[in-house]
Structure formats: C-alpha cells, structure tokens
Design a protein around this motif. Sequence first.
Motif, PDB file in Angstrom:
ATOM      1  N   LYS A 149       0.915  -1.082  -0.238  1.00  0.00           N
ATOM      2  CA  LYS A 149      -0.130  -0.141  -0.227  1.00  0.00           C
ATOM      3  C   LYS A 149       0.993   1.026  -0.184  1.00  0.00           C
ATOM      4  O   LYS A 149       2.472   1.321   0.425  1.00  0.00           O
ATOM      5  CB  LYS A 149      -0.992   0.081   1.130  1.00  0.00           C
ATOM      6  CG  LYS A 149      -0.601  -0.011   2.775  1.00  0.00           C
ATOM      7  CD  LYS A 149      -1.856   0.736   3.677  1.00  0.00           C
ATOM      8  CE  LYS A 149      -0.331   0.751   5.103  1.00  0.00           C
ATOM      9  NZ  LYS A 149      -1.409   1.206   5.997  1.00  0.00           N
ATOM     10  N   GLU A 150       0.513   2.419  -0.421  1.00  0.00           N
ATOM     11  CA  GLU A 150       0.985   3.729  -0.030  1.00  0.00           C
ATOM     12  C   GLU A 150       1.986   3.719   1.363  1.00  0.00           C
ATOM     13  O   GLU A 150       0.958   3.265   2.710  1.00  0.00           O
ATOM     14  CB  GLU A 150       0.261   5.131  -0.599  1.00  0.00           C
ATOM     15  CG  GLU A 150      -0.169   4.849  -2.053  1.00  0.00           C
ATOM     16  CD  GLU A 150      -1.641   5.685  -2.631  1.00  0.00           C
ATOM     17  OE1 GLU A 150      -2.206   6.595  -0.649  1.00  0.00           O
ATOM     18  OE2 GLU A 150      -1.386   6.667  -3.631  1.00  0.00           O
ATOM     19  N   SER A 151       3.193   4.425   1.190  1.00  0.00           N
ATOM     20  CA  SER A 151       3.560   4.842   2.778  1.00  0.00           C
ATOM     21  C   SER A 151       2.900   5.438   3.150  1.00  0.00           C
ATOM     22  O   SER A 151       3.210   5.726   4.053  1.00  0.00           O
ATOM     23  CB  SER A 151       4.873   4.285   2.204  1.00  0.00           C
ATOM     24  OG  SER A 151       5.446   5.597   1.197  1.00  0.00           O
TER      25      SER A 151
ATOM     26  N   GLN B 237      -0.456   9.048   1.988  1.00  0.00           N
ATOM     27  CA  GLN B 237      -1.278   9.597   1.286  1.00  0.00           C
ATOM     28  C   GLN B 237      -0.915   9.949  -0.061  1.00  0.00           C
ATOM     29  O   GLN B 237       0.151  11.014  -0.153  1.00  0.00           O
ATOM     30  CB  GLN B 237      -2.398  11.106   1.556  1.00  0.00           C
ATOM     31  CG  GLN B 237      -2.981  10.983   0.441  1.00  0.00           C
ATOM     32  CD  GLN B 237      -4.468   9.937   0.674  1.00  0.00           C
ATOM     33  OE1 GLN B 237      -4.765   9.075   1.490  1.00  0.00           O
ATOM     34  NE2 GLN B 237      -4.294   9.779  -0.459  1.00  0.00           N
TER      35      GLN B 237
ATOM     36  N   LYS C 155       2.332   9.036  -1.542  1.00  0.00           N
ATOM     37  CA  LYS C 155       3.995   8.340  -1.237  1.00  0.00           C
ATOM     38  C   LYS C 155       3.636   6.790  -1.799  1.00  0.00           C
ATOM     39  O   LYS C 155       3.055   5.713  -1.396  1.00  0.00           O
ATOM     40  CB  LYS C 155       3.899   8.958  -0.701  1.00  0.00           C
ATOM     41  CG  LYS C 155       5.502   8.909  -0.119  1.00  0.00           C
ATOM     42  CD  LYS C 155       6.047   9.444   0.883  1.00  0.00           C
ATOM     43  CE  LYS C 155       7.941   9.187   0.628  1.00  0.00           C
ATOM     44  NZ  LYS C 155       8.345   9.385   2.288  1.00  0.00           N
ATOM     45  N   GLU C 156       4.734   6.988  -3.322  1.00  0.00           N
ATOM     46  CA  GLU C 156       4.878   5.417  -3.527  1.00  0.00           C
ATOM     47  C   GLU C 156       6.275   4.869  -2.789  1.00  0.00           C
ATOM     48  O   GLU C 156       6.892   5.720  -1.813  1.00  0.00           O
ATOM     49  CB  GLU C 156       4.656   5.003  -4.888  1.00  0.00           C
ATOM     50  CG  GLU C 156       6.224   4.175  -5.886  1.00  0.00           C
ATOM     51  CD  GLU C 156       6.644   4.197  -6.957  1.00  0.00           C
ATOM     52  OE1 GLU C 156       7.037   3.239  -6.774  1.00  0.00           O
ATOM     53  OE2 GLU C 156       6.173   5.122  -7.446  1.00  0.00           O
TER      54      GLU C 156
ATOM     55  N   TYR D  46       3.492   1.506 -10.448  1.00  0.00           N
ATOM     56  CA  TYR D  46       3.634   1.771  -9.600  1.00  0.00           C
ATOM     57  C   TYR D  46       1.430   2.672  -8.866  1.00  0.00           C
ATOM     58  O   TYR D  46       0.788   3.933  -9.739  1.00  0.00           O
ATOM     59  CB  TYR D  46       3.514   2.661  -8.041  1.00  0.00           C
ATOM     60  CG  TYR D  46       3.143   2.037  -6.677  1.00  0.00           C
ATOM     61  CD1 TYR D  46       2.568   1.173  -5.981  1.00  0.00           C
ATOM     62  CD2 TYR D  46       2.073   3.079  -6.205  1.00  0.00           C
ATOM     63  CE1 TYR D  46       2.591   1.048  -4.765  1.00  0.00           C
ATOM     64  CE2 TYR D  46       1.419   2.946  -4.593  1.00  0.00           C
ATOM     65  CZ  TYR D  46       1.473   1.862  -4.588  1.00  0.00           C
ATOM     66  OH  TYR D  46       0.973   1.683  -2.991  1.00  0.00           O
TER      67      TYR D  46
ATOM     68  N   SER E 155      -2.591   2.385  -6.067  1.00  0.00           N
ATOM     69  CA  SER E 155      -2.717   1.486  -5.100  1.00  0.00           C
ATOM     70  C   SER E 155      -4.118   1.018  -5.184  1.00  0.00           C
ATOM     71  O   SER E 155      -5.360   1.659  -4.776  1.00  0.00           O
ATOM     72  CB  SER E 155      -2.861   2.201  -3.965  1.00  0.00           C
ATOM     73  OG  SER E 155      -3.933   3.713  -4.294  1.00  0.00           O
TER      74      SER E 155
END
Length: 226
Positions: free
Chosen positions: A16-18, A20, A22-23, A55, A57
């Motif tokens: 999941k995104e690290s 909001q 952010k890859e 990438y 989500s």
Amino acid sequence: MKPLIIIESPSNLGLKESAQGKEPGVSKLPQHLKKHGLYDKLNPAQIIHLAAPPYSSQFDEASGVLNAYKIAEYAKVQAQELKRVLSTDSFPVVIGGDCSILIGNALALKELGNYGLMYLDGHTDFVLPSMSQTGGAAGMDLAIVTGHGHPKLTNIHQLEPYFEEENVWCIGNRYWDPEYVGLIQSSQIEYVPLSHLREMGIDTLLSLFFMHIEAKNGMVSGFISM
C-alpha cells in the motif's frame, strides 16, 4: 562455478502507499545494494533489469488484493526471464522489489518442474485477503504461491499450486499473534519461528531443508527466498 546473473525486479505493486499519494520505496533496493557494494562482491556475469508496471494502489474487488492484475502480468514477465536464465545453466539471484515478486519466480519454477521453497522472512506472509489489513500481496505471497487466494494470482497458466505445502519451509517469523500464526500452523508447511531459528542456527536449518529435498529422491529441487 555457474555464472551468476542478477535479475532486478523492482516492483512496489504488492504494498500500500507509505503515505497518502506516496509510493513505497522498495523499488530502490537494487540501486541501493549496488551503491553499497553487493554487486561488486557478487561479480555478476550479467545484470538484467525488468521494469515493473507503474505503481498504483488500485484495489481489485474480485481478489481482495491491491494491483492484482498488474502483479499477475508482471509475474508472467518475470517467469519468462527466469526460465530463460535457468536454461543457460546460470545461477540467478533475483532482487526486488516487494515480496510479491515471489509469484513470478514460483510460476517459472512450476513451469520447469517440482520445487521446494525455503521462505526466510520476519513474517509468514501466509495470510488470506479476508485477514489482510492492507490488501497488499506482499503480505500474502506465501499463501498465494501455495494456492490460497484468488485464481488471478494463485492459478496463472492453470498451474496452481506453484509449491506444494509439504515442500515449503517458513523460517524466521517474529509476529506471534495467535490468529496470524494459527493459519500456517494448520497447514502442511514446516514452520520455524524466529525463536527456534536462533536456537538451531541457519546452517542447521539449511542442512535439514536440503535433506528434506534429497529425501524426495530427485522429485523436488530447492529454492530459497529471503
């Protein structure tokens, strides 16, 4: 000595995104390891870079897994390249990327024969989508490659399961929640938590794993994922 070939598989799709928008950063692992000298020590005959899909989500409702379609398609690319490398009688070292890259490696090996898996990780990654808090395949990959989950990921090319449970050793788990551990304990996987790993030592466990493989009378070959 067989020539060593590094296959870079820098995918973030299983996470999941690290934060909001952010890859996750694990796609940087190959360049980080190269910068800090690992490639110099390995002295590979060749470095192969398999660019991962961009990438996202995107949650797949059917499978309950983030980016299920992209992960499956990338797994097919990985499998094709790994099979090609193995056909040259080389020794491949695959560097991720998140743990979902195991799916492509598993697919390649199943297409080539019957393999056992030693899975060394701080988690079991033996989780079903209904139990996952993130929907990330990186936390489900051991379940997926042993045939648990949606066919989009578990049954690519109708080859489910990629590894038989009885030929899988899961070593090093440090997350001892009873519900989490209970699932793998109820399987046929050889489960060795971190506490037992520290008691026995990795050399002993490696020897026992390969003894298990040899006891299959050549019907199973070994594969190690860390």
